[in-house]
Design a protein around this motif. Structure first.
Motif, PDB file in Angstrom:
ATOM      1  N   UNK A   1       0.841  -1.198   0.000  1.00  0.00           N
ATOM      2  CA  UNK A   1       0.000   0.000   0.000  1.00  0.00           C
ATOM      3  C   UNK A   1       0.877   1.251   0.000  1.00  0.00           C
ATOM      4  N   UNK A   2       1.968   1.206   0.771  1.00  0.00           N
ATOM      5  CA  UNK A   2       2.894   2.348   0.800  1.00  0.00           C
ATOM      6  C   UNK A   2       3.569   2.517  -0.549  1.00  0.00           C
TER       7      UNK A   2
ATOM      8  N   UNK B   1      -2.733   1.732 -13.452  1.00  0.00           N
ATOM      9  CA  UNK B   1      -2.169   0.674 -14.304  1.00  0.00           C
ATOM     10  C   UNK B   1      -1.887  -0.589 -13.494  1.00  0.00           C
ATOM     11  N   UNK B   2      -1.302  -0.434 -12.305  1.00  0.00           N
ATOM     12  CA  UNK B   2      -0.993  -1.607 -11.488  1.00  0.00           C
ATOM     13  C   UNK B   2      -2.254  -2.306 -11.016  1.00  0.00           C
ATOM     14  N   UNK B   3      -3.271  -1.553 -10.599  1.00  0.00           N
ATOM     15  CA  UNK B   3      -4.518  -2.172 -10.140  1.00  0.00           C
ATOM     16  C   UNK B   3      -5.194  -2.902 -11.296  1.00  0.00           C
ATOM     17  N   UNK B   4      -5.134  -2.325 -12.490  1.00  0.00           N
ATOM     18  CA  UNK B   4      -5.723  -3.010 -13.641  1.00  0.00           C
ATOM     19  C   UNK B   4      -4.980  -4.310 -13.933  1.00  0.00           C
ATOM     20  N   UNK B   5      -3.668  -4.267 -13.868  1.00  0.00           N
ATOM     21  CA  UNK B   5      -2.889  -5.497 -14.071  1.00  0.00           C
ATOM     22  C   UNK B   5      -3.234  -6.537 -13.019  1.00  0.00           C
TER      23      UNK B   5
ATOM     24  N   UNK C   1       3.951 -13.820  -7.481  1.00  0.00           N
ATOM     25  CA  UNK C   1       2.499 -13.947  -7.289  1.00  0.00           C
ATOM     26  C   UNK C   1       1.967 -13.135  -6.121  1.00  0.00           C
ATOM     27  N   UNK C   2       2.761 -13.015  -5.055  1.00  0.00           N
ATOM     28  CA  UNK C   2       2.282 -12.277  -3.890  1.00  0.00           C
ATOM     29  C   UNK C   2       2.192 -10.777  -4.159  1.00  0.00           C
ATOM     30  N   UNK C   3       2.975 -10.277  -5.107  1.00  0.00           N
ATOM     31  CA  UNK C   3       2.898  -8.855  -5.436  1.00  0.00           C
ATOM     32  C   UNK C   3       1.520  -8.543  -6.007  1.00  0.00           C
ATOM     33  N   UNK C   4       1.048  -9.379  -6.920  1.00  0.00           N
ATOM     34  CA  UNK C   4      -0.283  -9.153  -7.509  1.00  0.00           C
ATOM     35  C   UNK C   4      -1.361  -9.129  -6.422  1.00  0.00           C
ATOM     36  N   UNK C   5      -1.333 -10.131  -5.528  1.00  0.00           N
ATOM     37  CA  UNK C   5      -2.342 -10.186  -4.473  1.00  0.00           C
ATOM     38  C   UNK C   5      -2.279  -8.960  -3.578  1.00  0.00           C
ATOM     39  N   UNK C   6      -1.075  -8.577  -3.199  1.00  0.00           N
ATOM     40  CA  UNK C   6      -0.935  -7.444  -2.285  1.00  0.00           C
ATOM     41  C   UNK C   6      -1.391  -6.141  -2.935  1.00  0.00           C
ATOM     42  N   UNK C   7      -1.030  -5.910  -4.187  1.00  0.00           N
ATOM     43  CA  UNK C   7      -1.430  -4.689  -4.877  1.00  0.00           C
ATOM     44  C   UNK C   7      -2.949  -4.620  -5.008  1.00  0.00           C
TER      45      UNK C   7
END
Length: 925
Positions: free
Chosen positions: A271-272, A284-288, A333-339
């Protein structure tokens, strides 16, 4: 340690090592010194791939072997402290530094700040090398460097310098380096630990395959429900850390779209990170994150900022994503979930709406993104998902279809309609073999309706799969009750229930269940399904009447293609197998499997029937593949009967191939998984396997005792279908142990039953059995009658056994010329199948009949791959599979698999024959 047990490797702390057998064996061999000294190996992989676990395992093996172990672990907080990593590594042995030459001693002390001398990097490197060599004089040394990418540059350079000069010192260096750091971005200029980024042998850890990922999840989170487990497996993409992190934080009832959440610490960290980006970059990141792997990449890319956009440049500089051609992916994979979960709710909804708008030509993907935005019942989106389920089902994607129907049910305005969709979803989930998911869907359907047809359908689907748990008596009662209650009002559902009950009758072998089926059948509509139930529950009654019609029915369904209900094709294949139309059954099973287009186990656990059909038809490799698929069912699914069936059938195969120890392990395991009175079929297959193992070792008394477990005290078969093929083994073991009278009574009792409706194959087995038990001068008519059936070639192993038995009788009657053709044919079949005990027995008879038998095929060794040739040569020298694996960095199981495949190519049936093959090849060379 039992190498056959998945997940049997573990570190000293108990962390399981799953799916890394080859890697663990290679590291263990290096760490324990099996490959000599002076070795360096880098272990490379993304964060969470299990590098630290493997290093810990290797350190444990080294300590067990009497090696000294020195450890250091890179820390990001110490990466700018010169020689911090080296001090951590050498601190336990610094007292040894006093023995170093004076200049080296002072250089090392200067590096650690103990003296004021400025450290000389070259001299410090020599000092480290000398010190490690001194330590290794008393015991071989293993140096373990974890997270080497975070070692300070000075330590990494010195350690790399020493590692390149180990030569013959009994020192092994194992270092783990990260391919990329998705959690903390490396500082500029650092691309992995200095000195350890190139020039050393590297073992790359990729993602776990699906089977290993399922085993790991089953071991660590056995209670995870089917729907959530599949979500975790799909999103983790084979990364062990992602598997466990997503499973740990998975909610009990997650949304059907979007990534699963991660822990609060990771979510807060991302989040930070997200907040630091410009607005366009955040979008863009949330859409990805909202996009799925199935979404067309071009459509997704069209929604992202242009490559030259400043916002996009900021996103790429964040280190959170990576480009691969047209694909843009998160680094982990955890980056996608966290974002995704760090983004505000409105931002996530906007992303799904944008994706739905861009995917108008992709109705399935569009439907799912629209469903993600639906906060209330929506008939239009529900109907779109129902259409998606239909398309997935026609492609054989039963899990995807069930998931789509379940979400469609949630969005359907009418409760009864929603319940119907949930019941249909449960029916599709049956084909995934996931009992917990089927139970969940059926429970949700029952909670939404009072419609008796929907309630019965939901219960029917649970019963079909619950049958594979082993509770057959209770399951049969429930299914028979459904058939009786709905026979008048909903005959189609009632017939489905009775057909499922017939399967339970086959599993259990309980006679009272056949009587109940006979009572209910006249109340149900006539047709192939009713006849199918009769065949499966009572094949020697009126069931054989359907046999001539089977080819036409199968051809009609096969012509219908994928829309012709492949489950009906499978049902007819089962009927063909039960009626001993084995070639037709095998061909039909092949057609059905192609129609399913599923990589998982066959629906309803029918792999056991497929494996038996392939075994009888002589396709033993395929039979073992099917058994492996069934045996790998996730523990959480609780399908003990299905797994036990796979073990018992595989035991029968490997016993026939001469691996008696493995056969007993598998058969005993099968018997432990089931209640013999609830699963008589499995119990009989297991005892047949134990019989085959005893016969392979020439222990005919033990074989007879196992066979008596296949036939009851009064001589009746324990199972009405599975017991009869064991009659010739019973007869032979009885003839060799003096149990003639008892065995003759059993054979004649079986003959009376089979005369009324038995297949030509079973009648031929009766003739063989009579011949084996007859006085020698009266045996020939029985042998000839057993071989006379023209269809006997459909069962090559049984035919070869009959040929061998008759040839043995002929030779003992001094009719050697007549015996030779039968012996040659039998030997060729046994050798082709890999039935070592039987080929050796035939080979001995051939030699006694005056025929030379080539031990191997000339020139065959050169036709193998170089690795296979290495394995064969080492095996010919007497090395075990484990010893060969340690030399070639292979797992013992991989070595055994190579040998298993090379034996037929070399024309051998026993390991002891390999020396002749190698010597012959040397002579030819």
């Amino acid at each position: 340690m039992d190498e056959r047990v998945p997940g049997s490797r573990a570190t000293a702390e108990g962390d399981p090592i799953v799916g890394r057998d080859a890697e663990a064996d290679r590291l263990s061999a290096l760490a324990a010194g099996a490959s000599g000294g002076g070795r360096v190996l880098l272990l490379s992989g993304a964060a969470g791939m299990g590098k630290s676990t493997l290093l810990e395992y290797a350190a444990g093996r080294a300590e067990e072997a009497g090696r000294r172990v020195l450890r250091a672990s890179g820390r990001e907080s110490e990466r700018d402290l010169a020689f911090a990593g080296l001090h951590q590594l050498l601190r336990p042995v610094l007292d040894e530094a006093a023995r170093l030459p004076d200049r080296q001693h002072r250089a090392l002390l200067g590096a650690f700040g103990f003296v004021s001398d400025s450290p000389d990097p070259l001299l410090t490197g020599v000092a480290v090398l000398t010190l490690l060599s001194q330590v290794a004089e008393r015991a071989p040394l293993l140096v373990v460097l974890d997270d080497a990418q975070w070692l300070d540059a000075a330590s990494a350079d010195v350690l790399a310098f020493a590692a390149r000069r180990l030569d013959d010192d009994p020192i092994t260096v194992l270092a783990a380096v990260r391919d990329g750091d998705p959690v903390t971005v490396p500082a500029a200029g650092r691309d992995g630990g200095p000195g350890f980024d190139r020039g050393f042998p590297t073992l790359v850890l990729g993602p776990l395959d699906d089977a290993a990922a399922r085993r790991l999840l089953g071991l660590r989170w056995p209670g995870l429900t089917g729907r959530i487990r599949d979500r975790v497996l799909g999103q983790a993409a084979g990364n062990p850390l992602a598997l466990l992190e997503l499973a740990r934080h998975a909610p009990p009832d997650p949304d059907d779209h979007g990534p699963l959440p991660v822990g609060e610490r990771l979510a807060a960290a991302y989040a930070a990170r997200l907040a630091e980006l410009p607005e366009a970059g955040r979008q863009a990141l949330v859409l990805l994150a909202a996009a799925d792997a199935e979404d067309p990449p071009d459509a997704v890319l069209a929604l992202l900022p242009d490559a030259g956009d400043k916002a996009w440049a900021a996103v790429e500089e964040s280190g959170l994503i990576r480009r691969a051609g047209r694909h843009v992916r998160f680094r982990h994979p955890l980056v996608r979930s966290a974002i995704y979960h760090a983004a505000p709710f409105d931002a996530r909804m906007n992303a799904h709406r944008a994706l739905a708008g861009a995917l108008r030509d992709e109705p399935d993907r569009r439907a799912w993104h629209l469903a993600a935005t639906a906060l209330h019942p929506d008939a239009e989106v529900s109907a779109a998902l129902e259409r998606t389920a239909g398309r997935a089902r026609r492609r054989g994607g039963y899990a995807a279809a069930a998931k789509a129907l379940a979400r469609a049910a949630e969005l359907r305005p009418g409760r009864d309609d929603g319940a119907r969709l949930l019941a249909d979803a449960a029916g599709l989930a049956v084909y995934t073999g996931d009992l917990s998911w089927v139970e969940e869907l059926a429970g949700r359907a029952r909670a939404r309706t009072d419609d008796p047809a929907v309630l019965a359908t939901a219960s029917l689907h649970v019963g079909r799969l619950a049958a594979l748990t082993g509770q057959h008596t209770a399951g049969f009662g429930e299914l028979a009750a459904i058939a009786g209650d709905l026979a008048a009002t909903h005959p189609a559902i009632a017939l489905d229930a009775l057909a499922a009950a017939a399967v339970l009758r086959f599993y259990s072998g309980e006679e009272s269940q056949r009587q109940e089926i006979d009572r209910l059948l006249p109340r149900l509509p006539a047709g192939p399904l009713r006849e199918w139930a009769r065949i499966v529950s009572d094949p020697f009654g009126g069931g054989r009447e359907l046999a001539p019609r089977l080819p036409g029915l199968i051809a009609e369904i096969a012509r219908a293609g994928a829309g012709g209900r492949p489950e009906r094709l499978t049902a007819l294949a089962i009927a063909a197998w039960v009626l001993d139309e084995t070639p037709l059954a095998v061909r039909t099973f092949d057609e059905a499997v192609q129609s399913w287009r599923s990589a998982g186990p066959l629906p309803d656990g029918l792999g056991g029937v497929v494996a038996l059909a392939c075994f009888e038809y002589g396709r033993w490799d395929r039979a073992r593949e099917v058994c492996a698929e069934l045996g790998a069912l996730p523990a959480a699914s609780r399908l003990h009967h299905a797994v036990a069936c796979a073990h018992a059938i595989e035991a029968l195969i490997v016993a026939s191939q001469g691996d008696t120890a493995a056969a007993r392990t598998l058969a005993d395991g099968a018997l432990r998984l089931v209640d013999p009175l609830e699963s008589r079929s499995v119990a009989v297959y297991a005892h047949r396997a134990l019989t085959a193992a005893a016969l392979a070792e020439g222990d005919y008394e033990a074989a007879y005792q196992h066979l008596r477990m296949i036939f009851g005290a009064g001589g009746d078969p324990v199972h009405y279908h599975a017991s009869y093929p064991a009659l010739p083994d019973l007869a032979e073991s009885a003839a060799r142990t003096g149990h003639h009278a008892e065995a003759i009574g059993i054979v004649e009792r079986a003959a009376q039953v089979l005369a009324r409706g038995g297949s030509p194959r079973l009648c031929g087995l009766v003739h063989r059995s009579r011949a084996l038990l007859a006085e020698p001068e009266h045996a020939e008519p029985g042998f000839l009658a057993g071989l006379a059936a023209p269809a006997l070639e459909r069962w090559p192993f049984e035919r070869a056994q009959a040929q061998l038995e008759y040839a043995e009788w002929l030779r003992r009657r001094r009719r050697i010329a007549e015996a030779r053709p039968f012996l040659t044919a039998a030997y060729d079949t046994f050798r082709r199948l890999g039935a070592r005990p039987w080929s050796e027995r035939a080979q001995a008879e051939l030699r006694a009949a005056g025929l030379d038998v080539d031990a191997a095929t000339p020139g065959a060794l050169s036709g193998l791959s170089p690795q296979q040739q290495q394995i064969v040569r080492l095996a010919a020298r007497g090395l075990t599979n484990r010893e060969i694996g340690e030399r070639l960095f292979l797992s013992p199981r991989t070595v055994g698999s190579h040998l298993y495949r090379t034996f037929p190519k070399l024309g051998v049936t026993a390991r002891s024959q390999l020396r002749d093959v190698v010597e012959a090849a040397a002579a030819d060379g």
